[in-house]
Every structure is written in C-alpha cells, then in structure tokens.
Design a protein around this motif. Structure first.
Motif, short mmCIF file in Angstrom:
data_model
loop_
_atom_site.label_atom_id
_atom_site.label_comp_id
_atom_site.label_asym_id
_atom_site.label_seq_id
_atom_site.Cartn_x
_atom_site.Cartn_y
_atom_site.Cartn_z
N ILE A 97 0.84 -1.20 0.00
CA ILE A 97 0.00 0.00 0.00
C ILE A 97 0.87 1.25 0.00
O ILE A 97 0.62 2.19 -0.75
N THR A 100 2.54 1.90 -3.42
CA THR A 100 1.55 2.35 -4.40
C THR A 100 1.17 3.80 -4.12
O THR A 100 0.93 4.58 -5.05
N PHE A 101 1.12 4.16 -2.84
CA PHE A 101 0.78 5.54 -2.47
C PHE A 101 1.81 6.53 -2.98
O PHE A 101 1.46 7.60 -3.49
N THR A 104 1.12 7.11 -6.52
CA THR A 104 -0.08 7.91 -6.74
C THR A 104 0.17 9.38 -6.48
O THR A 104 -0.26 10.25 -7.23
N LYS A 105 0.89 9.67 -5.40
CA LYS A 105 1.20 11.06 -5.06
C LYS A 105 1.99 11.71 -6.19
O LYS A 105 1.77 12.86 -6.56
N GLU A 108 -0.25 12.88 -8.99
CA GLU A 108 -1.35 13.78 -8.67
C GLU A 108 -1.43 15.02 -9.59
O GLU A 108 -2.52 15.39 -10.01
N ARG A 111 -3.33 14.21 -12.66
CA ARG A 111 -4.76 14.04 -12.42
C ARG A 111 -5.44 15.40 -12.30
O ARG A 111 -6.50 15.63 -12.89
N ASP A 115 -8.39 16.93 -14.55
CA ASP A 115 -9.66 17.35 -13.99
C ASP A 115 -9.99 18.79 -14.35
O ASP A 115 -11.14 19.14 -14.61
N PRO A 120 -16.89 17.01 -16.13
CA PRO A 120 -17.91 16.03 -16.52
C PRO A 120 -19.18 16.73 -17.03
O PRO A 120 -19.57 17.77 -16.52
N ARG A 125 -17.77 12.23 -19.83
CA ARG A 125 -16.60 13.07 -19.99
C ARG A 125 -16.08 12.97 -21.42
O ARG A 125 -15.89 11.88 -21.93
N PRO A 173 -15.74 6.61 -22.76
CA PRO A 173 -17.04 5.94 -22.68
C PRO A 173 -17.94 6.73 -21.74
O PRO A 173 -17.47 7.38 -20.82
N THR A 174 -19.22 6.70 -21.99
CA THR A 174 -20.15 7.45 -21.17
C THR A 174 -20.06 6.99 -19.72
O THR A 174 -20.13 5.79 -19.45
N HIS A 176 -21.12 6.97 -15.58
CA HIS A 176 -22.26 6.55 -14.76
C HIS A 176 -22.69 5.12 -15.07
O HIS A 176 -22.92 4.78 -16.18
N CYS B 59 -5.58 -2.00 -0.74
CA CYS B 59 -4.71 -1.05 -1.43
C CYS B 59 -5.55 -0.18 -2.37
O CYS B 59 -5.43 1.05 -2.36
N ILE B 63 -5.89 3.89 -2.06
CA ILE B 63 -5.52 4.80 -3.14
C ILE B 63 -6.70 5.68 -3.53
O ILE B 63 -6.59 6.91 -3.64
N MET B 67 -7.14 9.70 -3.15
CA MET B 67 -7.34 10.58 -4.30
C MET B 67 -8.66 11.33 -4.23
O MET B 67 -8.73 12.50 -4.57
N GLY B 146 -19.82 0.59 -10.52
CA GLY B 146 -19.33 1.08 -11.81
C GLY B 146 -20.37 1.76 -12.66
O GLY B 146 -21.12 2.62 -12.20
N GLN B 147 -20.46 1.34 -13.92
CA GLN B 147 -21.34 2.01 -14.87
C GLN B 147 -22.81 1.70 -14.62
O GLN B 147 -23.69 2.33 -15.19
N PHE B 149 -24.18 2.11 -11.84
CA PHE B 149 -24.61 2.98 -10.74
C PHE B 149 -25.61 4.01 -11.25
O PHE B 149 -25.25 4.94 -11.98
N ARG B 168 -17.94 10.93 -9.40
CA ARG B 168 -17.18 9.69 -9.26
C ARG B 168 -17.75 8.76 -8.18
O ARG B 168 -17.10 7.80 -7.79
N HIS B 170 -19.74 6.45 -8.12
CA HIS B 170 -19.84 5.02 -8.45
C HIS B 170 -18.60 4.24 -8.05
O HIS B 170 -18.67 3.03 -7.79
#
Lengths: 176, 239
Positions: A97, A100-101, A104-105, A108, A111, A115, A120, A125, A173-174, A176, B59, B63, B67, B146-147, B149, B168, B170
């Motif tokens: 963990i 991986t963190f 990810t940081k 950021e 990301r 965004d 959205p 999106r 892809p759409t 939701h 994990c 994450i 985020m 996921g989709q 939702f 987000r 979902h």
C-alpha cells in the motif's frame, strides 16, 4: 525425540500443545471486542477532523485485530514461525500500500491537470488534452498561462506530456 | 519403485508406522503433535496468502480514498450503520463460538463441540441474511457498481439531502461491492467448512488428541472476522 525437545525449548514456560482457553479469557476477549465496537461507532460521531477520525477508527480496528489474533487465534501461545508467517504477510501488505501511495502522489499533478480541463457533462466526460499542463515549461504555449498548477521540481515528469505527442482525438465511454 | 519394494514398505508399515489404533493419524506423521503442527503451518500459510489477497483490495481502497476522499464521505451516507454494526456483533459472537468450539474439542466434549459449531453456522447465516437485506435494498434503488450505478432520485435525496453527488460516486460502490462481496464469499466458504466439521463432530471424530480440523477452520473463521473488523469502519464509519 529431538522434535519435542526443540518445542520445549521454544516454549519452556508453556505446555502449548494442549493450551486450552479458559471461559474467562474467551468471554473477556469477546466483551473487549464488543466494547471496542461500541467505541468505534461512538467515536465517529465526534469530530476530530477527517484525518484524525480515520486514525482513531483504524487504531480501534487495530486493537480489535490484535485481540482476535493473539487470543482467539492464540498466536500469543503459538509457535514463533506461525507468528512470523502472519506478521510477515502484514508487513508485505503495508509495503504494497505505501509504495503504491508514493506512485499515486507522484501522479497527482497529472490528475489535477486532467480534472481542470475535463469537466464532466451529463453525457459523460469528453476527453481532450489538458490546457493546463503540470509541466511549467516557461516560454512554451499552454503551460505558460497564469494560475498554473505548481509542480515541485522533483515531481516534474521526465516523459513528454501527451499534448507534445501526435494528436489523437479520444472520446471517453459514457460515465455513470 | 518396484513392486517388491512396495510390498516391503507395506510389510514394514504393519510393524510400527501404521497407527492402526489411530484412524485419523496419518502414517507419515510421528505422532498427533507432529500432525497437528504440520497442519497448523499449512493453515497459517493459507491465511498469510489470504491477507495478501485482501491486501490488494485494501490497497485499491486506500488509493481511491487518498485521491477522492469526498466520494467516500458521500458514499457512506448510502449505507446503514446500524445494520453494519449489528453484523459486526454477529461476526464477533461467531468468533467467540468458533474459539469455544476448539476448547470443547480439546476437552473431548462432543455435545458442546456440536453446539458451538452449530452456533457458528447460525451466526454465519445471520450475517449473510443481514447482508442480503442490505444488498437487495441497494439493488432495488439502483445503487450498483461502476457504470451500473444509477440511484433512484429518492435514494439520492435520502442520502445527499439535495446536494449534488460527486460524478465519481460510483467508484465507492465498486469498492464496496467487491470488498463486501468477496468477504461474503468467504463467509459462505466458512459455512461449508463448518457443515463438514459438524458432520465429523457428530460422528465423534474429535477429541483431546485429534482436534486439528476444528482449530484450523476456527483460524480461518477468525480471519474472516478480522477482515470485517477493518471493512466495517472503512466503509460504514466515515467522517
């Protein structure tokens, strides 16, 4: 019977092979677990701040986990190699963990740039190249805008930002 | 190995390694302690693997929460803390009965052992029953992963009180369903294992000398409990 002798050395204070839990210990452990469950449900209603609340909840869960491991799973009385296997696994989960963190940081800024550009819509999106680039290459086009994301020197990517690559329109892809 | 050698082995086994008076002691083990400790090492290796297996999901949880903490705050409003807390208590009680079943087997108390195993199975079914209530309620309201939702306006209003949900959201339910679903599958596995144990206990197989399977399945059951001990605050109790 060398095998028996080794065991006796490892647990000289304990006849561990037939260690029988007393009702007192079993019920006491269970009551402790119930009290801690009540405590964690109660603690979440108190506002310590989002981070502190998470830490309190995890500390209580950790205490409960130790009670279960050491007494119900009798690791306290068990052979040392069984303890090693289990806590060895715990260490690897923590490593997994945390590493991986770190990754990810590091990502950021990308990301956030994504965004900032890709708001959205009800249709989902639509992916377009970010107009805000985390790479502040001074003098170049998009990145020079005011109010840019500030990326520390050590976090600047060594690879080119997608906008510097050949243009390929993409549609997400759409959602939701 | 030649046939003659096998015959010789069989003849040798007749002498002192057969454990003919001990139907549940493998002939390749020196004695019951040897067999028990070998089995125990095996189950601990399996539990270590289980931990790593669930570790991947924890994990993913860590994450995504790092985020997008906001979707976890919003998502937990869709869950029923009371049902989660009751399920925690049910599982903790089943851990007590599982630990007690080991004690009963060690003492050679057949009736007590069967009662404890039956109680553990009953708690496992209770846990799944409550989980079924939670799941069916969510399926009904379109709160899926996921989709898929697509919560109903009423469910959205009930949880969000008119505030617009994060786009987000979902993701929270993907994590929720995979983690609780996988945990639920482990509970079903525990029920199967305990049903087998109950059958053997009824046949009077276990006693102070031979209670390995009771101990090992209890260890597995405690691990299932252990996973839930973390899942409950991580999914239901978010501030």
């Amino acid at each position: 019977m060398a095998y028996r002798e080794n065991e006796a050395e490892a647990h000289d204070e304990e006849h561990h092979e037939h260690h029988i839990m007393s009702p007192k210990v079993l019920i006491g452990t269970w009551l402790g677990l119930m009290v801690l469950t009540g405590l964690t449900v109660g603690a979440i209603k108190v506002d310590f701040g989002a981070q502190a609340n998470l830490i309190v909840a995890m500390a209580i869960a950790g205490a409960k986990a130790m009670l279960v491991c050491l007494i119900f799973m009798h690791l306290w009385f068990d052979q040392k190699y069984n303890v090693m296997i289990f806590f060895g696994s715990v260490i690897f989960v923590v490593l997994f963990i945390s590493i991986t963190f770190i990754d990810t940081k590091r990502n950021e800024p990308f990301r956030d740039a994504y965004d900032a550009t890709n708001k959205p819509t009800p249709e989902g999106r639509v992916l377009v190249e970010p107009t805000v680039s985390p790479i502040s290459t001074s003098g170049s086009d998009a990145a020079a805008q005011p109010g840019e994301l500030k990326v520390p020197e050590h976090q600047k990517p060594k690879v080119p930002w997608p906008s510097q690559l050949p243009d390929t329109p993409r549609v997400a892809p759409t959602a939701h | 190995m030649s046939e003659a050698a096998i015959d010789a082995d069989a003849a040798h086994e007749d002498d002192d390694h057969g454990h003919h008076d001990e139907p549940f002691l493998g002939h390749h083990f020196k004695d019951h302690d040897h067999q028990f400790n070998t089995g125990k090492l095996g189950i601990w290796l399996f539990l270590g693997q289980e931990l790593l297996f669930f570790g991947g999901l924890f994990c993913a949880y860590a994450i995504y929460r790092g985020m997008h903490p906001e979707i976890f705050v919003e998502g937990h409003h869709f869950l029923d803390v009371n049902l989660g807390a009751i399920n925690t208590c049910v599982l903790l009680f089943s851990s007590l009965t599982a630990a007690w079943s080991v004690r009963m087997a060690q003492l050679g108390n057949k009736k007590g052992l069967m009662l404890m195993i039956a109680l553990t199975i009953a708690c496992a079914f209770g846990f799944l029953g409550i989980k079924y209530i939670e799941y069916s309620h969510k399926f009904h309201e379109g709160i899926l992963w996921g989709q898929l939702f697509a919560p109903s306006p009423e469910a959205m209003e009930h949880a969000m009180h008119g505030v617009e949900a994060n786009s987000r959201l979902h993701i929270f339910f993907s994590i929720y369903f995979v983690m609780t679903g996988l945990h639920g599958i482990h509970v079903i596995g525990g029920i199967i294992a305990y049903a087998w144990l109950l059958k053997r206990a009824a046949a009077g197989h276990f006693g102070p000398n031979y209670y390995g399977p009771v101990d090992f399945i209890a260890l597995y059951w405690h691990l299932v409990d252990l996973v839930w001990i973390f899942l409950f605050p991580l999914l239901y109790l978010i501030h």
